[in-house]
Design an enzyme around this catalytic site. Sequence first.
Site, PDB file in Angstrom:
ATOM      1  N   CYS A  96       8.008   9.895   0.309  1.00  0.00           N
ATOM      2  CA  CYS A  96       7.042  10.958   0.566  1.00  0.00           C
ATOM      3  C   CYS A  96       7.120  11.990  -0.550  1.00  0.00           C
ATOM      4  O   CYS A  96       8.188  12.546  -0.805  1.00  0.00           O
ATOM      5  CB  CYS A  96       7.316  11.625   1.908  1.00  0.00           C
ATOM      6  SG  CYS A  96       6.146  12.946   2.277  1.00  0.00           S
ATOM      7  N   ASN A 108      10.196   4.324   2.747  1.00  0.00           N
ATOM      8  CA  ASN A 108      10.148   3.681   4.054  1.00  0.00           C
ATOM      9  C   ASN A 108      11.429   2.901   4.298  1.00  0.00           C
ATOM     10  O   ASN A 108      12.088   2.455   3.365  1.00  0.00           O
ATOM     11  CB  ASN A 108       8.965   2.706   4.107  1.00  0.00           C
ATOM     12  CG  ASN A 108       7.634   3.383   3.913  1.00  0.00           C
ATOM     13  OD1 ASN A 108       7.085   3.980   4.818  1.00  0.00           O
ATOM     14  ND2 ASN A 108       7.091   3.284   2.697  1.00  0.00           N
ATOM     15  N   ARG A 141       0.825  -1.207   0.000  1.00  0.00           N
ATOM     16  CA  ARG A 141       0.000   0.000   0.000  1.00  0.00           C
ATOM     17  C   ARG A 141       0.863   1.262   0.000  1.00  0.00           C
ATOM     18  O   ARG A 141       0.998   1.938  -1.007  1.00  0.00           O
ATOM     19  CB  ARG A 141      -0.941  -0.010   1.227  1.00  0.00           C
ATOM     20  CG  ARG A 141      -2.150   0.938   1.104  1.00  0.00           C
ATOM     21  CD  ARG A 141      -1.840   2.396   1.325  1.00  0.00           C
ATOM     22  NE  ARG A 141      -1.327   2.682   2.662  1.00  0.00           N
ATOM     23  CZ  ARG A 141      -0.929   3.866   3.061  1.00  0.00           C
ATOM     24  NH1 ARG A 141      -0.965   4.897   2.217  1.00  0.00           N
ATOM     25  NH2 ARG A 141      -0.451   4.061   4.278  1.00  0.00           N
ATOM     26  N   ASP A 142       1.478   1.554   1.119  1.00  0.00           N
ATOM     27  CA  ASP A 142       2.275   2.779   1.243  1.00  0.00           C
ATOM     28  C   ASP A 142       3.450   2.778   0.272  1.00  0.00           C
ATOM     29  O   ASP A 142       3.830   3.816  -0.262  1.00  0.00           O
ATOM     30  CB  ASP A 142       2.778   2.890   2.688  1.00  0.00           C
ATOM     31  CG  ASP A 142       3.334   4.263   3.013  1.00  0.00           C
ATOM     32  OD1 ASP A 142       3.074   5.209   2.252  1.00  0.00           O
ATOM     33  OD2 ASP A 142       4.034   4.392   4.029  1.00  0.00           O
ATOM     34  N   HIS A 176       7.173   4.058  12.703  1.00  0.00           N
ATOM     35  CA  HIS A 176       7.097   4.060  11.236  1.00  0.00           C
ATOM     36  C   HIS A 176       8.101   5.107  10.749  1.00  0.00           C
ATOM     37  O   HIS A 176       7.840   6.306  10.821  1.00  0.00           O
ATOM     38  CB  HIS A 176       5.676   4.418  10.804  1.00  0.00           C
ATOM     39  CG  HIS A 176       5.482   4.474   9.326  1.00  0.00           C
ATOM     40  ND1 HIS A 176       4.523   3.718   8.670  1.00  0.00           N
ATOM     41  CD2 HIS A 176       6.098   5.183   8.346  1.00  0.00           C
ATOM     42  CE1 HIS A 176       4.564   3.983   7.364  1.00  0.00           C
ATOM     43  NE2 HIS A 176       5.522   4.876   7.160  1.00  0.00           N
TER      44      HIS A 176
END
Length: 302
Positions: free
Chosen positions: A240, A249, A15-16, A207
Amino acid sequence: MNIPSKVHLIDVGPRDGLQNEKQPVPAAVKIELVHRLQAAGLKEIEVTSYVSPKWVPQMADNHEVMSGITRHAGVRYSVLTPNLKGFEAALLDRPDEIVVFGAASEAFSQKNINCSIAESIERFAPVVAAAQAAGIAVRGAMSCTVGCPYEGEIAPERVDYLAGLMKGIGVERVDVADTIGVGTPHKVQAAIEATLKHFPIDQVSGHFHDTYGQALSNTLAALELGVWNFQSSVAGLGGCPYAKGATGNVATEDVVYLLHGMGIETGIDLDALVDAGQFISEQLGRQTNSRVARALLAKRQG
């Protein structure tokens, strides 16, 4: 220090990690990635999000992906739901947990969803209530807890405020996220300590993004406080869009290598995890962002 003997990892790669990819990633590839992650021992995977395809076209296949997964007993499959409409769509696919979100930065909240922090959390109240009525767990993602691309450094008091709002609407556990990867250990610890005023240690996860190469240091800092839940992304997928040069990440492979080196149990097969990361990296036509994976793959070839 209260370093845990066992750590639970949530892989957010599907997802991310994939949501900002410009080229469409086939649903079959996403499904295969989830299958490889759970085969490697991941017990929790953030699979997709139920957002408007207009805003996040990469997640338009959410139903196809969720319905195509062969679920394993003991694995939790979570999805992000930005509003009640998204939750209602997700409900048909039976997620084990939904994720709602809020920022510790007023500027970030205003620029991205055109409302204050308090208003953003208030909008999620009916989503949380609907999830709880359906017997679905709720996690709250707290972004920009140490730094914001618009405001700069974020004070722990802002994290305290956001965590209190999350608790107030019934969120069960929260992620302390360094969204743009600018955090350092003491700042991360301050954000976590602010969160612990509202949630017990078992309901708090770290996170961390690796923009400035601090993600593993920040993971260690969180471990020192007793945090034993962490989110990471296979192959270091993601990034991001608000932080120029963000590398995404922290890679799950790198976190697992660190933890295993410290004698901390994860239940994850590192070799199988490296293979999963190599699979998705090849599908995306690039090299993995995991330094550990690159080293182990080179060792295999050498």
